[in-house]
Design a protein around this motif. Structure first.
Motif, PDB file in Angstrom:
ATOM      1  N   MET A 204       9.358  11.186  -3.685  1.00 38.44           N
ATOM      2  CA  MET A 204       9.290   9.735  -3.592  1.00 38.44           C
ATOM      3  C   MET A 204       9.934   9.038  -4.787  1.00 38.44           C
ATOM      4  O   MET A 204       9.797   7.824  -4.938  1.00 38.44           O
ATOM      5  CB  MET A 204       7.826   9.290  -3.476  1.00 38.44           C
ATOM      6  N   TYR A 629      14.772   9.606   4.302  1.00 38.85           N
ATOM      7  CA  TYR A 629      14.702   8.167   4.594  1.00 38.85           C
ATOM      8  C   TYR A 629      16.103   7.583   4.481  1.00 38.85           C
ATOM      9  O   TYR A 629      16.810   7.833   3.497  1.00 38.85           O
ATOM     10  CB  TYR A 629      13.761   7.493   3.601  1.00 38.85           C
ATOM     11  N   ARG A 654       6.371   8.476   5.859  1.00 36.96           N
ATOM     12  CA  ARG A 654       5.383   8.140   4.834  1.00 36.96           C
ATOM     13  C   ARG A 654       4.121   8.978   4.989  1.00 36.96           C
ATOM     14  O   ARG A 654       3.521   9.405   4.000  1.00 36.96           O
ATOM     15  CB  ARG A 654       5.024   6.655   4.925  1.00 36.96           C
ATOM     16  N   TRP A 674       2.558   0.367  -0.889  1.00 39.11           N
ATOM     17  CA  TRP A 674       3.184   0.011   0.391  1.00 39.11           C
ATOM     18  C   TRP A 674       2.625  -1.309   0.940  1.00 39.11           C
ATOM     19  O   TRP A 674       3.367  -2.114   1.490  1.00 39.11           O
ATOM     20  CB  TRP A 674       2.961   1.143   1.393  1.00 39.11           C
TER      21      TRP A 674
END
Length: 687
Positions: A204, A629, A654, A674
């Motif tokens: 991430m 992503y 996610r 988020w």
């Protein structure tokens, strides 16, 4: 006639019937219900000679069939409320219940929070070993040797493992954390050495460069993980290793700013120091940014916002503004693609809210890839989908291109023309991310120079038990990006044939094997090299294909050629967090097995031979899939099953990383980040 609740009827007197009133139970309703039988119209309550008592009906044999009397009330029926009243009543009731529940949770939280504060003095006298305060000196450089640490006597649990086999783990990445989570706290004296005191959730990391996630949401204090196994942590850096004496040289900067060196003894050493970015011999990489650590993510975020702020100044010319807003990504792998996608999301979703709209029109994002497609390790359909998505988002993808030089204001690269000629092109450069493979760290290079068998220039070579080739057997292991598993099946052919040769009394290099013996050899190959199992499924076809003289047997040369063909099909394991995680879990389970078998081996004085192979199987990598992503959409590649999609795929992407997060704390922080992005957008400030 009615007497109380009883019905009486008039009838001729029958002398043979005895009055049964005294025999009636006190509560008649418990037995039966009397039906009225009235003869005539008299309703007098006084008994007469023309009135006889009727015997009550006997209670039913089955209680379920009894008919019960219901009480009759003279109260008026309640009036039915209107729909508006009922709606308001229920609304207030539900609201009140919700307020009570939330209030109870808030009060409970404050009670818990109050219990976390301490006012009493918790320190006591702690015994510390003299060897920890004044370590002995030795080794090739006559440095202090840390046989005992200052925290070895902190508690009874630490004291119990003080003299256990010393396990030293280098690094705090995926492999090291997975190893620590699998260990039994009572088996080893564990020490973790790392220049950083946290674990970083690297998948991430691109999201943290643009403010989608906060930096603290991707890190977990490594000391919390080490505490679970009663281990020790040293914030230091491994410099060198003395393999013959099993001493690890460690460097640490003390409070005065001076670098101190000391030795850390070990019985087992696990190297998980990761890797560095591969420069590929390109000039000017000092003008690029890298994305390997949390500090790199912070620098990238500050650089992006700094360029945006400079582009707003009235003294900035049009050419300079275009240069500042030209973002180049060198490398079309998962890291480069995800960073380009996150950068586009920032510029497309948040730039227009706080910056002049002209900046959005001047922004350009470029991805330079040396291969024919981006995400070339994924399924071809997914690569094309990612390229189409970038084309829709106006992210330029330059395939079959190689960076030649990176200058402060532009980047030079070569690209093949239509006729196959090489053309040199350039792009204005305001920011460049370099993400083009991995290379060895300085520590790994020093180890490789000491071992002649280490010929790989990109990683340390290990066997299938993850033991470092060339090091004393069972003492040094390597996992993660810094290592590669050597699958040289053909080089072990004599080892595979030795058992058969001993049984037949022949030379392994001169014997011929039948199909039944070939099956035995194949089983040994699969056990020693699990990654070769997929290529040894049809043993009959392989035997027939390489039995060139049609003799029904395979000689040494034919069998050697067969195994070389299998070697050529075996590829290096990917340098991903998934591989490092599996290797760490494997070593943790194997070390636990070795600790369980140690008392028996010590009783039988067994301290030689291939103990790893005797106790546990070889490492086998299982690819669980890949995902990436690509800007409000995501692609997945799970063992031949590949698919892509929009926001639903993003939520699935996610969810996968949310589940893989290392602790409950980081999961809560990810969910909050988020949610904060959805409600307030990304934070456009640098610090």
């Amino acid at each position: 006639m009615r007497i109380g609740a009883l019905q009486v009827v008039k009838a001729p007197v029958n002398r043979s019937l005895q009055p049964i009133l005294p025999q009636w139970p006190r509560n008649i309703s418990d037995h039966t219900r009397l039906r009225p039988h009235t003869f005539g119209t008299s309703h007098s309550c006084r008994p007469s000679t023309t009135t006889a008592w009727r015997r009550p009906l006997q209670p039913a044999s089955n209680p379920a069939k009894r008919r019960l009397l219901r009480p009759i009330s003279t109260k008026p029926l309640p009036h039915r409320r209107g729909p508006v009243f009922r709606f308001l009543y229920r609304s207030f009731a539900y609201t009140g219940g919700f307020i009570l529940v939330v209030g109870g949770l808030v009060v409970g939280f404050f009670v818990y929070d109050a219990s976390t504060y301490r006012e009493d003095l918790s320190y006591t006298d702690i015994p510390v070993s003299t060897e920890a305060l004044y370590p002995r000196r030795g080794g090739p450089k006559n440095l202090p040797i840390a046989d005992t640490l200052v925290s070895d006597d902190d508690c009874p649990e630490n004291t119990r493992v003080k003299f256990k086999p010393k396990l030293v783990v280098l690094g705090s990445g995926w492999g090291s954390v997975a190893l620590l989570k699998q260990l039994n706290p009572e088996d080893y004296h564990i020490t973790v050495v790392s220049p950083v005191n946290y674990f970083l959730f690297t998948p991430m990391l691109p999201s943290a460069t643009v403010g989608t996630l906060e930096l603290r949401s991707l890190v977990e204090p490594i000391r919390r993980i080490v505490q679970r196994v009663r281990g020790h942590f040293l914030r230091a850096e491994a410099v060198d290793v003395v393999l013959s004496e099993r001493l690890l040289e460690v460097a640490q900067v003390d409070a005065s700013g001076e670098e101190r060196h000391f030795y850390l003894p070990y019985d087992k050493l696990v190297i998980g120091v990761g890797s560095t970015t591969n420069p590929h011999g390109v000039k000017g990489l000092e003008n690029c940014h890298f994305l390997k650590t949390i500090e790199d993510a912070g620098k990238i975020r500050n650089k992006i916002l700094q360029n945006l702020e400079h582009a707003c100044l009235p003294t900035t010319t049009d050419d300079e503004r275009r240069r500042l807003l030209s973002f180049v990504v060198s490398g079309g792998g998962p890291t480069g693609v995800e960073f380009a996608a996150e950068l586009f999301d920032l510029l497309n979703e948040d730039l227009g809210r706080s910056f002049p709209k002209i900046l959005r029109n001047e922004v350009s994002v470029h991805v330079i890839q040396s291969r024919g497609h981006i995400l070339n390790t994924y399924d071809e359909a997914l690569s094309k989908f990612a390229e189409e998505r970038f084309a829709h988002d106006q992210v330029e993808v330059l395939t079959n291109s190689r960076v030649k030089e990176v200058r402060p204001d532009k980047i030079l690269f070569t690209q093949k023309g239509e006729n196959g000629e090489t053309i040199t092109k350039e792009l204005p450069l305001g920011f460049c991310l370099w993400s083009t493979g991995v290379a060895q760290t300085d520590f790994c290079k020093r180890i490789a120079e000491k071992l002649e068998v280490q010929t790989n220039r990109h990683a340390l070579e290990t066997d299938t038990h993850l033991r470092l080739n060339g090091a004393p057997l069972g003492s040094v292991y390597a996992i993660g990006d810094c290592s590669t598993v050597q699958n040289n099946v053909a080089d072990h052919l004599v080892t595979f044939l030795r058992t058969l040769a001993v049984e037949k009394g022949k030379d392994p290099e001169k014997m011929h094997i039948t199909f039944a013996e070939w099956r035995q050899v194949a089983q040994r190959v699969k056990k020693r090299f699990p990654q070769a199992s997929d290529h040894l499924r049809r043993l009959d076809r392989l035997f027939e294909q390489y039995d060139k003289d049609r003799s029904g047997t395979l000689d040494f040369g034919e069998l050697h050629e067969l195994l070389i063909q299998i070697d050529s099909k075996l590829t290096s394991l990917p340098a991903t967090a998934q591989r490092a995680h599996q290797q760490g879990q494997y070593l943790g389970r194997k070390f636990s097995k070795l600790a369980q078998a140690a008392p028996g081996m010590a009783a039988n004085e067994v301290d030689y031979g291939d103990l790893d192979d005797a106790v546990y199987k070889a490492f086998e990598y299982h690819h669980l899939g890949s995902l990436a992503y690509i800007g409000n959409s995501a692609v997945f590649d799970f063992g031949g099953l590949s698919f892509s999609g929009g926001l639903l795929a993003v939520y699935l992407w996610r969810s996968v990383y949310f589940a893989q997060s290392v602790s409950f704390r980081t999961r809560v922080l990810l969910a909050m980040d988020w949610s904060k992005r959805a409600m307030f957008g990304r934070d456009l400030m640098n610090y």
